[in-house]
Enzyme design. Sequence first.
Site, PDB file in Angstrom:
ATOM      1  CG  HIS A   1     -26.138  19.929   5.438  1.00  0.00           C
ATOM      2  ND1 HIS A   1     -25.754  19.288   4.289  1.00  0.00           N
ATOM      3  CD2 HIS A   1     -26.891  20.992   5.054  1.00  0.00           C
ATOM      4  CE1 HIS A   1     -26.252  19.945   3.246  1.00  0.00           C
ATOM      5  NE2 HIS A   1     -26.936  20.968   3.681  1.00  0.00           N
TER       6      HIS A   1
ATOM      7  CD  GLU B   1     -25.201  14.702   7.628  1.00  0.00           C
ATOM      8  OE1 GLU B   1     -25.803  15.791   7.796  1.00  0.00           O
ATOM      9  OE2 GLU B   1     -25.342  14.032   6.591  1.00  0.00           O
TER      10      GLU B   1
ATOM     11  CD1 TRP C   1     -67.633  24.724  11.900  1.00  0.00           C
ATOM     12  CD2 TRP C   1     -66.232  24.234  10.240  1.00  0.00           C
ATOM     13  NE1 TRP C   1     -66.903  25.844  11.637  1.00  0.00           N
ATOM     14  CE2 TRP C   1     -66.030  25.577  10.622  1.00  0.00           C
ATOM     15  CE3 TRP C   1     -65.465  23.707   9.205  1.00  0.00           C
ATOM     16  CZ2 TRP C   1     -65.094  26.396  10.007  1.00  0.00           C
ATOM     17  CZ3 TRP C   1     -64.535  24.531   8.612  1.00  0.00           C
ATOM     18  CH2 TRP C   1     -64.353  25.849   9.012  1.00  0.00           C
TER      19      TRP C   1
ATOM     20  CG  ASP D   1     -66.588  27.186   2.031  1.00  0.00           C
ATOM     21  OD1 ASP D   1     -67.832  27.298   1.998  1.00  0.00           O
ATOM     22  OD2 ASP D   1     -65.985  26.107   1.901  1.00  0.00           O
TER      23      ASP D   1
ATOM     24  NE  ARG E   1     -57.313  29.176  10.942  1.00  0.00           N
ATOM     25  CZ  ARG E   1     -57.677  28.969   9.664  1.00  0.00           C
ATOM     26  NH1 ARG E   1     -57.145  29.689   8.697  1.00  0.00           N
ATOM     27  NH2 ARG E   1     -58.572  28.052   9.357  1.00  0.00           N
TER      28      ARG E   1
ATOM     29  CD  GLU F   1     -57.047  22.321   3.213  1.00  0.00           C
ATOM     30  OE1 GLU F   1     -58.049  23.000   3.517  1.00  0.00           O
ATOM     31  OE2 GLU F   1     -56.122  22.079   3.994  1.00  0.00           O
TER      32      GLU F   1
ATOM     33  N   GLY G   1     -62.542  22.392  -4.036  1.00  0.00           N
ATOM     34  CA  GLY G   1     -63.740  21.559  -3.905  1.00  0.00           C
ATOM     35  C   GLY G   1     -63.711  20.283  -4.737  1.00  0.00           C
TER      36      GLY G   1
END
Length: 383
Positions: free
Chosen positions: A50, A52, A173, A203, A210, A305, A307
């Site tokens: 952790h 700390e 786009w 699509d 990425r 994301e 549609g």
Amino acid sequence: MTDLDYLKLTLELAADGASLVSPNPLVGSIVVNNGQVVGRGYYRFDDLKHAEVWALEEAGPRALGATVYTNLEPCCHRGPEKRTPPCVDALIKAGVARVVASMVDPNPSVNGCGFEELLRAGIAVTVGGHEREAKRLNEKYVSFVANGRPFVHLKLACSLDGRIATQTGVSKWITSEESRAASQALRHEYDAILAGIKTILKDDPLLSDRTGLPRHRPLGRVVLDGALRIPLESRLVRTARELPVMVFTARPTLTLADDEWANRRVRLEALGVEVVEIASIDGQLDLRAVLAKLASRRMISLIVEGGSEVAASFLNDRLVDKVTFFYAPKIIGGREAVPAVGGRGIGDLSEALNLTDVEVVRRGPDWEVTGYPAKERAEVGDG
Ligand code: AOF
Ligand code: ZN
């Protein structure tokens, strides 16, 4: 430097763990002795220790009588699930004089017991500085602990008039390269990403992170596909062996369709796709069941994301915790052009979803607008 300044530094350190900590929180810690920073650390899941503990190790004997700053309450729990010994033990053993933290750890196995144990050992404790920022930084973790389901972030890219495609379905786009880079950066923060089958058919997206930045788990790619229509040659299916894909579907009620569905299921599974059968309600996949399945995999956050029908379903089911719209300064127009949010819509403005804490950032020519759905659908003003 004040307490608040040091806490601010812990928040910055903690953020270095982005996408390296889930399902655990982002934590940064600083050891200060006589106004000197003598140790610092931040949490990464794969490195076990952790924040700390890293900071105390760097400080060594200089931790004696020092103040330790951290954005989250130090842990106190032990138990079968626990991968590391409690931070409070390490803090007590090092002989620190004081601990300053931004917030309580909402995890029910901590939730105040870290502070109690420190106080019992005679260590001074101060809690609360930069609490709002600390909660925001760990919004996915805080929300997951509170709701037991992933934090859901709806992200859409549209024209100024709120269209995500032209009337013929062209969407590449609408927003700029800068917006797309920002949306990749968003994906990087999430455990899973989701899209509906119509988006996949139209699509053929890869739905991958990425950014090139390290992640401790691959981004889980999730598709809602009631009738199992996802093509075997889609980019998602073709890459399923390298990057996990989960397809949620519902078993058809007609025997003939059932055979076809079962065949496709076998073929998808042979290609490395995980097919998850869930219930559908009025012909729509049960989104709560989707989220429960992701939670069972300890995925604490999901970015949706699109549609537009998927966006509407999550919004209508009140399952959206955060919203980001990228707006390009373009007007597409057209009655048939796809709106950002589909669904049946509302009759009265009082049913509109209001956003709070809205922020706007310029992305090249575009605007990135982010907000949080208000808990209650507020009344529309009388002006
Ligand atoms: C801290 N400092 O840096 C982190 C904390 O499985 P474990 O042993 O790693 O414990 C995970 C839990 O510890 C996690 O759910 C949360 O309550 C706390 N995380 N606490 O004091 C840290 N990452
Ligand atoms: Zn700990």
